[in-house]
Structure formats: C-alpha cells, structure tokens
Design a protein around this motif. Structure first.
Motif, PDB file in Angstrom:
ATOM      1  N   LEU A   1      -2.227   1.031  -6.510  1.00 56.64           N
ATOM      2  CA  LEU A   1      -2.863   0.862  -5.204  1.00 56.64           C
ATOM      3  C   LEU A   1      -3.587  -0.480  -5.084  1.00 56.64           C
ATOM      4  N   VAL A   2      -4.178  -0.944  -6.171  1.00 63.23           N
ATOM      5  CA  VAL A   2      -4.885  -2.228  -6.140  1.00 63.23           C
ATOM      6  C   VAL A   2      -3.898  -3.368  -5.967  1.00 63.23           C
ATOM      7  N   SER A   3      -2.802  -3.342  -6.735  1.00 65.67           N
ATOM      8  CA  SER A   3      -1.809  -4.422  -6.645  1.00 65.67           C
ATOM      9  C   SER A   3      -1.123  -4.448  -5.288  1.00 65.67           C
ATOM     10  N   LEU A   4      -1.028  -3.283  -4.647  1.00 60.58           N
ATOM     11  CA  LEU A   4      -0.413  -3.203  -3.318  1.00 60.58           C
ATOM     12  C   LEU A   4      -1.403  -3.516  -2.197  1.00 60.58           C
ATOM     13  N   ASP A   5      -2.666  -3.714  -2.566  1.00 59.59           N
ATOM     14  CA  ASP A   5      -3.725  -3.995  -1.595  1.00 59.59           C
ATOM     15  C   ASP A   5      -3.807  -2.891  -0.544  1.00 59.59           C
ATOM     16  N   ALA A   6      -3.658  -1.662  -1.006  1.00 63.64           N
ATOM     17  CA  ALA A   6      -3.694  -0.517  -0.096  1.00 63.64           C
ATOM     18  C   ALA A   6      -5.140  -0.119   0.199  1.00 63.64           C
ATOM     19  N   SER A   7      -5.387   0.330   1.416  1.00 62.43           N
ATOM     20  CA  SER A   7      -6.711   0.844   1.755  1.00 62.43           C
ATOM     21  C   SER A   7      -6.895   2.208   1.101  1.00 62.43           C
ATOM     22  N   VAL A   8      -8.113   2.518   0.703  1.00 67.50           N
ATOM     23  CA  VAL A   8      -8.378   3.767  -0.009  1.00 67.50           C
ATOM     24  C   VAL A   8      -9.606   4.463   0.574  1.00 67.50           C
ATOM     25  N   ALA A   9      -9.690   5.767   0.319  1.00 65.38           N
ATOM     26  CA  ALA A   9     -10.851   6.541   0.741  1.00 65.38           C
ATOM     27  C   ALA A   9     -12.004   6.373  -0.238  1.00 65.38           C
ATOM     28  N   GLY A  10     -11.674   6.047  -1.504  1.00 66.07           N
ATOM     29  CA  GLY A  10     -12.712   5.832  -2.507  1.00 66.07           C
ATOM     30  C   GLY A  10     -12.735   6.855  -3.613  1.00 66.07           C
ATOM     31  N   PHE A  11     -11.746   7.748  -3.642  1.00 69.69           N
ATOM     32  CA  PHE A  11     -11.695   8.765  -4.686  1.00 69.69           C
ATOM     33  C   PHE A  11     -11.353   8.146  -6.036  1.00 69.69           C
TER      34      PHE A  11
ATOM     35  N   ASP B   1      -4.968   6.673  -1.351  1.00 68.32           N
ATOM     36  CA  ASP B   1      -5.248   7.620  -2.423  1.00 68.32           C
ATOM     37  C   ASP B   1      -5.238   9.044  -1.877  1.00 68.32           C
ATOM     38  N   ALA B   2      -5.738   9.209  -0.656  1.00 70.68           N
ATOM     39  CA  ALA B   2      -5.771  10.529  -0.032  1.00 70.68           C
ATOM     40  C   ALA B   2      -4.376  11.001   0.378  1.00 70.68           C
ATOM     41  N   THR B   3      -3.524  10.094   0.871  1.00 72.89           N
ATOM     42  CA  THR B   3      -2.172  10.512   1.273  1.00 72.89           C
ATOM     43  C   THR B   3      -1.369  10.963   0.058  1.00 72.89           C
ATOM     44  N   ARG B   4      -1.520  10.267  -1.056  1.00 65.06           N
ATOM     45  CA  ARG B   4      -0.796  10.676  -2.267  1.00 65.06           C
ATOM     46  C   ARG B   4      -1.352  11.991  -2.812  1.00 65.06           C
ATOM     47  N   ALA B   5      -2.664  12.170  -2.669  1.00 62.96           N
ATOM     48  CA  ALA B   5      -3.278  13.407  -3.151  1.00 62.96           C
ATOM     49  C   ALA B   5      -2.746  14.611  -2.372  1.00 62.96           C
TER      50      ALA B   5
ATOM     51  N   ASP C   1       4.437  -1.526   3.677  1.00 68.77           N
ATOM     52  CA  ASP C   1       5.671  -2.150   4.167  1.00 68.77           C
ATOM     53  C   ASP C   1       6.862  -1.862   3.251  1.00 68.77           C
ATOM     54  N   HIS C   2       7.948  -1.518   3.890  1.00 65.23           N
ATOM     55  CA  HIS C   2       9.224  -1.289   3.209  1.00 65.23           C
ATOM     56  C   HIS C   2      10.306  -1.562   4.242  1.00 65.23           C
ATOM     57  N   PRO C   3      11.415  -2.194   3.848  1.00 68.93           N
ATOM     58  CA  PRO C   3      12.459  -2.535   4.838  1.00 68.93           C
ATOM     59  C   PRO C   3      12.962  -1.348   5.642  1.00 68.93           C
ATOM     60  N   ASN C   4      12.937  -0.144   5.052  1.00 66.02           N
ATOM     61  CA  ASN C   4      13.452   1.030   5.742  1.00 66.02           C
ATOM     62  C   ASN C   4      12.364   1.944   6.287  1.00 66.02           C
ATOM     63  N   HIS C   5      11.116   1.517   6.200  1.00 67.03           N
ATOM     64  CA  HIS C   5      10.002   2.317   6.718  1.00 67.03           C
ATOM     65  C   HIS C   5       9.741   1.847   8.146  1.00 67.03           C
ATOM     66  N   LEU C   6      10.391   2.510   9.112  1.00 67.53           N
ATOM     67  CA  LEU C   6      10.437   1.992  10.479  1.00 67.53           C
ATOM     68  C   LEU C   6      10.260   3.105  11.509  1.00 67.53           C
ATOM     69  N   THR C   7       9.815   2.720  12.689  1.00 67.33           N
ATOM     70  CA  THR C   7       9.707   3.634  13.813  1.00 67.33           C
ATOM     71  C   THR C   7       9.657   2.811  15.095  1.00 67.33           C
ATOM     72  N   THR C   8       9.293   3.441  16.204  1.00 67.82           N
ATOM     73  CA  THR C   8       9.106   2.739  17.474  1.00 67.82           C
ATOM     74  C   THR C   8       7.841   3.276  18.137  1.00 67.82           C
TER      75      THR C   8
ATOM     76  N   TYR D   1      -2.737  -1.786   9.630  1.00 69.71           N
ATOM     77  CA  TYR D   1      -2.373  -3.202   9.515  1.00 69.71           C
ATOM     78  C   TYR D   1      -1.557  -3.437   8.250  1.00 69.71           C
ATOM     79  N   THR D   2      -0.472  -4.162   8.392  1.00 69.15           N
ATOM     80  CA  THR D   2       0.252  -4.772   7.278  1.00 69.15           C
ATOM     81  C   THR D   2       0.767  -6.113   7.787  1.00 69.15           C
ATOM     82  N   GLU D   3       1.263  -6.919   6.881  1.00 69.74           N
ATOM     83  CA  GLU D   3       1.786  -8.228   7.293  1.00 69.74           C
ATOM     84  C   GLU D   3       2.947  -8.084   8.265  1.00 69.74           C
ATOM     85  N   LEU D   4       3.813  -7.123   8.038  1.00 76.91           N
ATOM     86  CA  LEU D   4       4.990  -6.955   8.897  1.00 76.91           C
ATOM     87  C   LEU D   4       4.662  -6.239  10.200  1.00 76.91           C
ATOM     88  N   ALA D   5       3.669  -5.376  10.177  1.00 74.14           N
ATOM     89  CA  ALA D   5       3.329  -4.603  11.376  1.00 74.14           C
ATOM     90  C   ALA D   5       2.349  -5.323  12.281  1.00 74.14           C
TER      91      ALA D   5
END
Length: 340
Positions: A90-100, A122-126, A163-170, A234-238
């Motif tokens: 999570l740190v290397s991905l610069d993901a936001s966390v709840a703090g658990f 961290d909460a979504t994976r939990a 971000d992932h090339p196939n993680h998409l919506t509208t 927020y992500t770079e691609l979004a």
C-alpha cells in the motif's frame, strides 16, 4: 493605411456583436460529468458521460455496496483482524488508507466507514478478505454485480480504484451504481456521514475519527451548501473525481464528475459540484419568479424598456454599422489608388 483600415473594420465587427456573446460562460474543471434530477430521472447536464474513465476511489462505492449485499445487518457488529498481506504494497502504491494496522481487530461497520470517509485501501482489502477470503475473489463479486446492473462499460480489477488499464467505467454507469447502492439504508447512512467515530480497537482505545473533507470544504465555502453526501477519488489517470448528491429547493440531484485537476487545498471537484447545484438553484429561482409573474392579475403593469436604454442600444448599433461601412469603403478606395 491598411493598418487603420483593418482596425476600423475589426472595431465595427466587435461593436455589432451582441453583448451576451462576450460574456464568459460558466466553465467546469471536470472533463467528464453527468448531472441528474433523481426525482424525475432527467439528465440536466452531461459531458463525455459514456466515455471510458478510470474511476479512482469512486470504485469504493461498489466495494461497500457489494459488501453490504453479501451480509446481513447483524454482521455489522462482527469483528475482523486485519492480516499482514493487506498492507504489503500500500505504501509503494501510494494508496490512501484508513489507518489500521496488521493485527488490529476492528468492527465490520467501522471498516465500512473506513472505506468511504478516509477512503482506505486497507479497509477495502479487509472487507474483501472478510467476505470472500481474498481481494481477487471479492472483485469477481463486484464484476458480477456490474453485470446484474446491466453495465456494459464497467470492469473492476481491484477494490480500491488503483489505476489499472482494465479498471474502467463511465459516469453513466457510476450513476447507476450509486443509485442502486443508495437503496441500501446502511450505505445511504454511510454515504451521508460528515463525520464518524469508530469503536475502540485492541490497538487504539480511543478509536478512529474520520471526517468527510469534501463536505468540510463545502461548508467552509457555503454553510448552506446543498450537498447531502459525497465520495471523492484521485489517481493520475482519473484526475480528481466526485460522486455527490444534493437537495435543491426540495428536489434531489446527483452529480458524477471526473478529470478535474488535483490540489489538496482547492477541491476542484467539490467546486464543480457547488457550481452545478448552484446553477440549479438560480434557474429554479428564476422559474419561480416567472411563474409568479404569469399568475398575477392581467391589470398588472409590465415595465417596458426605458426610451433612454432603447436609444443607447440603437445608437450603439448604428455607430458599429457606420464604422464597418466606412472601414470597408476606405479599404476599397485604397485598393483602387494602389491599382492605379
């Protein structure tokens, strides 16, 4: 001579322009948006609403919705102990966390709030581990739900919106997801929360306090702001994205937007939402005034334009027209002398 002729010609054109065309129209930071009247289903504003976008943390709307659908209300008081594998990247991905922390035992309801308010990966994976045993297995449930909702342009690769090339919506699909999620009373309560205090954990006796920073910013701009719930991302691609609901003059609205610039202090996505909902309020007030005017007795005198205003407008137009004609005549005369 040509320079003066061109100047007169341009001046004439500008003078004849309707003043309203010179006014700068209201613009938005977002490059994709969809504004809907939830009561009628009418689409009020849209831009690229069916263009494929990266949803960033708006993904967590589906994550929370699916989690709630996969358990009964009694399970909200269950607990789950977060495992080390949740945190490894999570740190290397610069993901936001709840703090658990790994080894921390947390109530399920607190994990759900930790997904939505601080936008914790961290909460979504939990919650994915709690429901399905792994994130990959839970993502399959998310894609199954997208299929059930008839979403042909939505596909998830993770629970948090990284971000992932196939993680998409509208924007169109996100509207459908949020509308479906808001039918769940627990989700609706979480989505509307401006602040939440979690229960104590084995690591944090005081629990966690989370604040919806979008609502906090909106309240700072306008204490009477109409927002009734938000989820940002927020992500770079979004870019900077926001899903929000609001109540304006007794009617309910929803806005999905993305592609705004990101600044942790300026909240461009929230500024856009306030502009959109503010324009609804202004249009509604104008409509009410017009309705009041049309229902007044016929004997009510309607104010006519003042003669001075009409004279000024006509004079302005006449000067512009003469300037254009004179400029064009000078151009023709200069051309004749030059050819001669």
């Amino acid at each position: 001579m040509k320079k003066y002729t061109l100047l007169l010609f341009i001046l004439g054109l500008l003078t004849n322009m309707n003043v309203s065309t010179l006014a700068v129209s209201e613009t938005y930071y977002s490059t994709t948006y969809l504004l809907v009247n939830r009561d009628t289903g009418a689409i009020l504003e849209q831009l690229n609403d069916e263009r494929l976008i990266h949803p960033a943390s708006l993904t967590k709307i589906m994550t929370t919705f699916v989690a709630l659908e996969m358990m009964d209300e009694n399970q909200l008081n269950d607990t789950y102990t977060l495992t080390h594998d949740i945190f490894y990247d999570l740190v290397s991905l610069d993901a936001s966390v709840a703090g658990f922390d790994a080894g921390e035992t947390v109530k399920i309801v607190d994990i759900l709030y930790g997904i939505m308010l601080p936008s914790g990966a961290d909460a979504t994976r939990a919650i994915a581990n709690y429901i399905s045993g792994s994130e990959d297995a839970f993502v399959r449930l998310m894609n199954q739900k997208a299929h059930e909702l008839g979403l042909e342009n939505t596909h998830f690769e993770n629970t948090s919106g990284l971000d992932h090339p196939n993680h998409l919506t509208t924007a169109h699909d996100l509207r459908i997801i949020l509308e479906a999620a808001l039918k769940n009373s627990t989700f609706k309560r979480i989505f509307a929360a401006s602040e939440y205090q979690s229960s104590p954990t084995n690591f944090k006796e005081s629990g966690y306090t989370w604040v919806d920073k979008n609502l906090e910013f909106a309240n700072g701009v306008d204490p009477q702001n109409p927002l009734t719930g938000t989820k940002s991302g927020y992500t770079e691609l979004a870019g900077s994205a926001l899903a929000s609901t609001a109540t304006v003059n007794g009617s309910s609205y929803m806005l999905i937007s993305s592609g705004a610039p990101y600044n942790p202090f300026d909240f461009y996505n929230v500024q856009d939402a306030l502009k959109f909902y503010g324009s609804i309020a202004r249009d509604s007030n104008v409509s009410q005034k017009n309705n009041q005017q049309t229902t007044e007795p016929p004997i009510t005198k309607i104010n006519e334009p003042r003669k001075t205003e009409l004279f000024s407008a006509n004079l302005f137009f006449l000067i512009g027209s003469l300037t254009t004609v004179i400029g064009f005549m000078i151009y023709l005369i200069s051309k004749v002398f030059k050819d001669a």
